[in-house]
Design an enzyme around this catalytic site. Structure first.
Site, mmCIF file in Angstrom:
data_model
loop_
_atom_site.group_PDB
_atom_site.id
_atom_site.type_symbol
_atom_site.label_atom_id
_atom_site.label_comp_id
_atom_site.label_asym_id
_atom_site.label_seq_id
_atom_site.Cartn_x
_atom_site.Cartn_y
_atom_site.Cartn_z
ATOM 1 N N GLY A 117 0.836 -1.194 0.000
ATOM 2 C CA GLY A 117 0.000 0.000 0.000
ATOM 3 C C GLY A 117 0.871 1.244 0.000
ATOM 4 O O GLY A 117 2.011 1.206 0.483
ATOM 5 N N GLN A 167 2.748 9.906 1.456
ATOM 6 C CA GLN A 167 4.054 9.236 1.481
ATOM 7 C C GLN A 167 4.947 9.609 0.303
ATOM 8 O O GLN A 167 6.135 9.296 0.313
ATOM 9 C CB GLN A 167 3.875 7.708 1.526
ATOM 10 C CG GLN A 167 3.238 7.229 2.820
ATOM 11 C CD GLN A 167 3.149 5.725 2.856
ATOM 12 O OE1 GLN A 167 2.215 5.140 2.322
ATOM 13 N NE2 GLN A 167 4.144 5.075 3.436
ATOM 14 N N CYS A 182 5.717 -0.127 7.519
ATOM 15 C CA CYS A 182 5.313 1.030 6.722
ATOM 16 C C CYS A 182 6.514 1.489 5.908
ATOM 17 O O CYS A 182 7.627 1.590 6.442
ATOM 18 C CB CYS A 182 4.854 2.143 7.652
ATOM 19 S SG CYS A 182 4.367 3.647 6.776
ATOM 20 N N LEU A 183 6.296 1.756 4.623
ATOM 21 C CA LEU A 183 7.414 2.158 3.762
ATOM 22 C C LEU A 183 8.065 3.460 4.242
ATOM 23 O O LEU A 183 9.241 3.694 3.950
ATOM 24 C CB LEU A 183 6.941 2.324 2.314
ATOM 25 C CG LEU A 183 6.485 1.041 1.608
ATOM 26 C CD1 LEU A 183 5.949 1.356 0.221
ATOM 27 C CD2 LEU A 183 7.632 0.028 1.516
ATOM 28 N N HIS A 242 -4.723 1.008 7.536
ATOM 29 C CA HIS A 242 -3.364 1.557 7.638
ATOM 30 C C HIS A 242 -3.189 2.725 6.659
ATOM 31 O O HIS A 242 -2.695 3.791 7.036
ATOM 32 C CB HIS A 242 -2.337 0.453 7.354
ATOM 33 C CG HIS A 242 -0.912 0.917 7.339
ATOM 34 N ND1 HIS A 242 0.013 0.524 8.279
ATOM 35 C CD2 HIS A 242 -0.252 1.764 6.499
ATOM 36 C CE1 HIS A 242 1.180 1.122 8.021
ATOM 37 N NE2 HIS A 242 1.040 1.872 6.939
ATOM 38 N N GLU A 243 -3.620 2.515 5.417
ATOM 39 C CA GLU A 243 -3.448 3.574 4.404
ATOM 40 C C GLU A 243 -4.354 4.765 4.704
ATOM 41 O O GLU A 243 -3.957 5.915 4.547
ATOM 42 C CB GLU A 243 -3.723 3.019 3.001
ATOM 43 C CG GLU A 243 -2.786 1.897 2.554
ATOM 44 C CD GLU A 243 -1.316 2.208 2.765
ATOM 45 O OE1 GLU A 243 -0.921 3.374 2.616
ATOM 46 O OE2 GLU A 243 -0.553 1.289 3.101
ATOM 47 N N HIS A 285 -2.927 7.210 7.071
ATOM 48 C CA HIS A 285 -1.969 8.173 6.494
ATOM 49 C C HIS A 285 -2.676 9.459 6.060
ATOM 50 O O HIS A 285 -2.092 10.537 6.107
ATOM 51 C CB HIS A 285 -1.264 7.570 5.266
ATOM 52 C CG HIS A 285 -0.092 6.699 5.614
ATOM 53 N ND1 HIS A 285 1.039 7.169 6.252
ATOM 54 C CD2 HIS A 285 0.144 5.385 5.387
ATOM 55 C CE1 HIS A 285 1.906 6.175 6.400
ATOM 56 N NE2 HIS A 285 1.385 5.079 5.889
HETATM 57 NI NI NI Z 1 2.330 3.212 5.941
#
Ligand code: NI
Length: 191
Positions: free
Chosen positions: A45, A50, A101-102, A143-144, A147
Site C-alpha cells: 500500500g 508518502q 510502513c514504507l 493503515h493507508e 496516512h
Molecule cells: Ni504506511
C-alpha cells in the site's frame, strides 16, 4: 516515474490530507507513479502523503497475501485505488498484528484494529464504490487511510513502548537507516 518515499519525521505525514477533486490535474499519471513507486519498494500500500502530496488517496495491492494454501481469501485479487475514502461500520471485534510502513523502514509493531470495515470511495475511473472488507484487506485499508489523517504506526503504539521506539524514529528522520528504495529524509543533510 518512481517518486521518493517520504520518511517518518516529515511534516506532510502528520497532516490531515485534502480531498481530491475529480478534475485533479493528471490524476491518472499520479496513480501510475504511485503504483510504480509502491511495487519498486515491495509495498502492499502507498498513500499520497508518502510521496509528499497531502491528498486523500492511496493505492493498495494485497494480492500477495492471498496466495498459497494459507492465504487470506479476502486478499485474492485485492488491488484497489481509493480516492476520498470514508470508513464506516468498523467491527467491535479487533485483532492485533505486526505492521510495517514504507515511511518507517525497519520498524514493525503490533497494531490493534477492527477486523471488519465498510469503505466508500471513488475508484480510478471516479465511480463511487462501497464495499465491506475483512482480515488483511481491511487492515491494509485502515493503515493507508490512517496516512490521510496524519496517523502512523507509532500513534497506535502504547506510550511506554513509544519511548523505546523514539531513538529508531529519530535515526530514520536523519536518514540513518538501511533502505533499498528511494527515500527522502526530512532531517538528512545529504539531499
Ligand atoms: Ni504506511
Amino acid at each position: 516515474m518512481i517518486r521518493p518515499i517520504v520518511a517518518y519525521g516529515d511534516p506532510v505525514l502528520k497532516k490531515d490530507a485534502e480531498e481530491v477533486a475529480e478534475d485533479h490535474p493528471d490524476l491518472s499519471g499520479l496513480l501510475e507513479d504511485m503504483w510504480e513507486t509502491m511495487y519498486e519498494a515491495d509495498g502492499v500500500g502507498l498513500a499520497a502523503p508518502q510521496i509528499g502530496l497531502s491528498l486523500r488517496l492511496f493505492v493498495a495491492d494485497g494480492s500477495p497475501f492471498g496466495e498459497g494454501e494459507n492465504g487470506d481469501p479476502g486478499c485474492v485479487g485485492f488491488k484497489r485505488v481509493m480516492i476520498n475514502p470514508v470508513l464506516f461500520d468498523l467491527s467491535e471485534e479487533v485483532d492485533s498484528m505486526e505492521e510495517g510502513c514504507l515511511s518507517i523502514p525497519g520498524v514493525r509493531e503490533p497494531v490493534v484494529r477492527p477486523v471488519r470495515i465498510g469503505v466508500e470511495y471513488y475508484d480510478a475511473e471516479w465511480n463511487l464504490v462501497e464495499e465491506h472488507l475483512e482480515g488483511l484487506a481491511a487492515r491494509i485499508v485502515q493503515h493507508e487511510n490512517d496516512h490521510l489523517d496524519g496517523k502512523m504506526i507509532p500513534d497506535h503504539v502504547p506510550a511506554t513502548k513509544r519511548l523505546l521506539l523514539h531513538g529508531k524514529l529519530r535515526d530514520i528522520g536523519l536518514g540513518k537507516v538501511p533502505v533499498d528504495y528511494k527515500m527522502k529524509f526530512p532531517k538528512s543533510r545529504r539531499r
